[in-house]
Design a protein around this motif. Structure first.
Motif, mmCIF file in Angstrom:
data_model
loop_
_atom_site.group_PDB
_atom_site.id
_atom_site.type_symbol
_atom_site.label_atom_id
_atom_site.label_comp_id
_atom_site.label_asym_id
_atom_site.label_seq_id
_atom_site.Cartn_x
_atom_site.Cartn_y
_atom_site.Cartn_z
ATOM 1 N N TYR A 1 0.824 -1.206 0.000
ATOM 2 C CA TYR A 1 0.000 0.000 0.000
ATOM 3 C C TYR A 1 0.858 1.257 0.000
ATOM 4 N N LYS A 2 2.003 1.214 0.693
ATOM 5 C CA LYS A 2 2.896 2.378 0.709
ATOM 6 C C LYS A 2 3.415 2.678 -0.696
ATOM 7 N N ILE A 3 3.788 1.613 -1.414
ATOM 8 C CA ILE A 3 4.253 1.801 -2.788
ATOM 9 C C ILE A 3 3.127 2.354 -3.652
ATOM 10 N N GLU A 4 1.929 1.829 -3.481
ATOM 11 C CA GLU A 4 0.786 2.261 -4.287
ATOM 12 C C GLU A 4 0.420 3.711 -3.995
ATOM 13 N N LYS A 5 0.488 4.107 -2.736
ATOM 14 C CA LYS A 5 0.172 5.499 -2.397
ATOM 15 C C LYS A 5 1.143 6.457 -3.067
ATOM 16 N N ASP A 6 2.407 6.068 -3.124
ATOM 17 C CA ASP A 6 3.402 6.907 -3.802
ATOM 18 C C ASP A 6 3.106 7.014 -5.295
ATOM 19 N N LEU A 7 2.428 6.003 -5.827
ATOM 20 C CA LEU A 7 2.072 6.001 -7.249
ATOM 21 C C LEU A 7 0.698 6.604 -7.498
ATOM 22 N N GLY A 8 -0.006 6.970 -6.421
ATOM 23 C CA GLY A 8 -1.304 7.626 -6.561
ATOM 24 C C GLY A 8 -2.457 6.682 -6.836
ATOM 25 N N ILE A 9 -2.329 5.423 -6.443
ATOM 26 C CA ILE A 9 -3.432 4.477 -6.638
ATOM 27 C C ILE A 9 -3.804 3.859 -5.282
ATOM 28 N N GLY A 10 -4.957 3.191 -5.276
ATOM 29 C CA GLY A 10 -5.409 2.520 -4.068
ATOM 30 C C GLY A 10 -6.724 3.035 -3.534
ATOM 31 N N SER A 11 -7.179 4.186 -4.049
ATOM 32 C CA SER A 11 -8.446 4.745 -3.573
ATOM 33 C C SER A 11 -9.635 4.264 -4.402
ATOM 34 N N GLU A 12 -9.351 3.489 -5.455
ATOM 35 C CA GLU A 12 -10.431 2.998 -6.309
ATOM 36 C C GLU A 12 -11.240 1.916 -5.592
ATOM 37 N N VAL A 13 -12.503 1.793 -5.964
ATOM 38 C CA VAL A 13 -13.393 0.774 -5.402
ATOM 39 C C VAL A 13 -13.490 -0.382 -6.385
ATOM 40 N N LYS B 1 -6.139 -0.699 -10.074
ATOM 41 C CA LYS B 1 -5.204 -0.195 -11.075
ATOM 42 C C LYS B 1 -3.800 -0.747 -10.836
ATOM 43 N N ASN B 2 -3.703 -1.667 -9.894
ATOM 44 C CA ASN B 2 -2.406 -2.189 -9.487
ATOM 45 C C ASN B 2 -1.674 -2.869 -10.638
ATOM 46 N N LYS B 3 -2.369 -3.720 -11.374
ATOM 47 C CA LYS B 3 -1.712 -4.491 -12.426
ATOM 48 C C LYS B 3 -1.141 -3.608 -13.516
ATOM 49 N N GLU B 4 -1.875 -2.555 -13.849
ATOM 50 C CA GLU B 4 -1.382 -1.647 -14.885
ATOM 51 C C GLU B 4 -0.108 -0.949 -14.432
ATOM 52 N N MET B 5 -0.097 -0.503 -13.181
ATOM 53 C CA MET B 5 1.085 0.175 -12.656
ATOM 54 C C MET B 5 2.256 -0.788 -12.471
ATOM 55 N N ALA B 6 1.962 -2.037 -12.114
ATOM 56 C CA ALA B 6 3.026 -3.017 -11.877
ATOM 57 C C ALA B 6 3.821 -3.304 -13.146
ATOM 58 N N LYS B 7 3.200 -3.130 -14.311
ATOM 59 C CA LYS B 7 3.901 -3.353 -15.565
ATOM 60 C C LYS B 7 5.037 -2.341 -15.763
ATOM 61 N N ARG B 8 4.901 -1.176 -15.091
ATOM 62 C CA ARG B 8 5.896 -0.118 -15.264
ATOM 63 C C ARG B 8 6.722 0.107 -13.993
ATOM 64 N N ASN B 9 6.427 -0.654 -12.937
ATOM 65 C CA ASN B 9 7.126 -0.451 -11.663
ATOM 66 C C ASN B 9 7.606 -1.794 -11.126
ATOM 67 N N PRO B 10 8.895 -2.104 -11.265
ATOM 68 C CA PRO B 10 9.430 -3.399 -10.820
ATOM 69 C C PRO B 10 9.239 -3.657 -9.323
ATOM 70 N N ALA B 11 9.338 -2.599 -8.504
ATOM 71 C CA ALA B 11 9.185 -2.784 -7.052
ATOM 72 C C ALA B 11 7.775 -3.241 -6.711
ATOM 73 N N LEU B 12 6.797 -2.632 -7.370
ATOM 74 C CA LEU B 12 5.397 -3.028 -7.135
ATOM 75 C C LEU B 12 5.145 -4.431 -7.656
ATOM 76 N N ALA B 13 5.720 -4.768 -8.798
ATOM 77 C CA ALA B 13 5.543 -6.109 -9.360
ATOM 78 C C ALA B 13 6.126 -7.172 -8.434
ATOM 79 N N ALA B 14 7.304 -6.898 -7.863
ATOM 80 C CA ALA B 14 7.930 -7.850 -6.949
ATOM 81 C C ALA B 14 7.096 -8.024 -5.681
#
Length: 212
Positions: free
Chosen positions: A147-159, A163-176
């Protein structure tokens, strides 16, 4: 209504049931042994029903409703607070069920089907304790890091849809972190499923004993 009032209400209804159906506590005959067996049956049934009902609600109703209506991070944070209490409850109920059933059906004199049922109850207890003591704490810790990584990326407030998977494609730390969280979440789900399945098998056994 506070917890004390709810507990007293439940006890009052239980007492009323004993008053209006006293024969239910004399099914085993007479004497202290029969009274102890009747009490063990009652305790076993109440503990089992609580574990079964709580498991069904969390797995199929409460969790689904919260996921579909709460922002994802809010939903996860609530689950992180709720799961320790939930697994403590069903672990305690499973332990009580095991103790009461073992008292009613000692291993040396138990029939084969009763030994199988004790095995199912022990499996449920083991799975719930694994989730309570090991899996859930690790899962909550990983979830907070993700969640800390996602907040830095501006996601997580969606119901709902993430949007995690889309961001993970461009962020290795989130993907790991997703891979690590996915493994521990799968273990937690598997343990919960095995516990629920074991209790389902025991519900079949109990229903076969009813004479309605």
């Amino acid at each position: 209504m506070g917890w004390a009032a709810r507990f007293l209400t439940a006890v009052s209804f239980l007492a009323a049931g004993v008053i209006f159906a006293p024969d239910a506590l004399r099914l085993g005959g007479s004497g202290d042994g029969a009274a102890a067996a009747a009490a063990a049956r009652l305790v076993h049934l109440l503990a089992f029903a609580t574990a079964w009902g709580a498991g069904f609600w969390v797995a199929f109703i409460g969790g689904t409703i919260m996921f579909r209506n709460l922002p994802r991070h809010q939903f996860g944070s609530l689950q992180g607070k709720m799961f320790p209490a939930y697994f403590t409850l069903i672990s305690t109920c499973s332990a009580i069920s095991v103790a009461a059933f073992a008292y009613l059906h000692p291993w040396k004199t138990a029939a084969t089907i009763e030994r199988y049922q004790l095995g199912f109850l022990l499996m449920a207890l083991g799975c719930n304790l694994s989730n309570l003591l090991a899996i859930t704490p690790m899962m909550v810790e990983m979830m907070m890091k993700r969640y800390k990584i996602e907040k830095d990326l501006g996601i997580g407030s969606e119901v709902g849809h993430s949007k995690n998977k889309e961001m993970a494609k461009r962020n290795p730390a989130l993907a790991a972190m997703n891979r690590k969280f996915g493994i521990i979440h799968a273990l937690s789900s598997l343990a919960s499923l095995m516990s629920f399945g074991s209790l389902a098998m025991h519900s079949w056994y109990l229903s076969s004993k009813l004479d309605l």
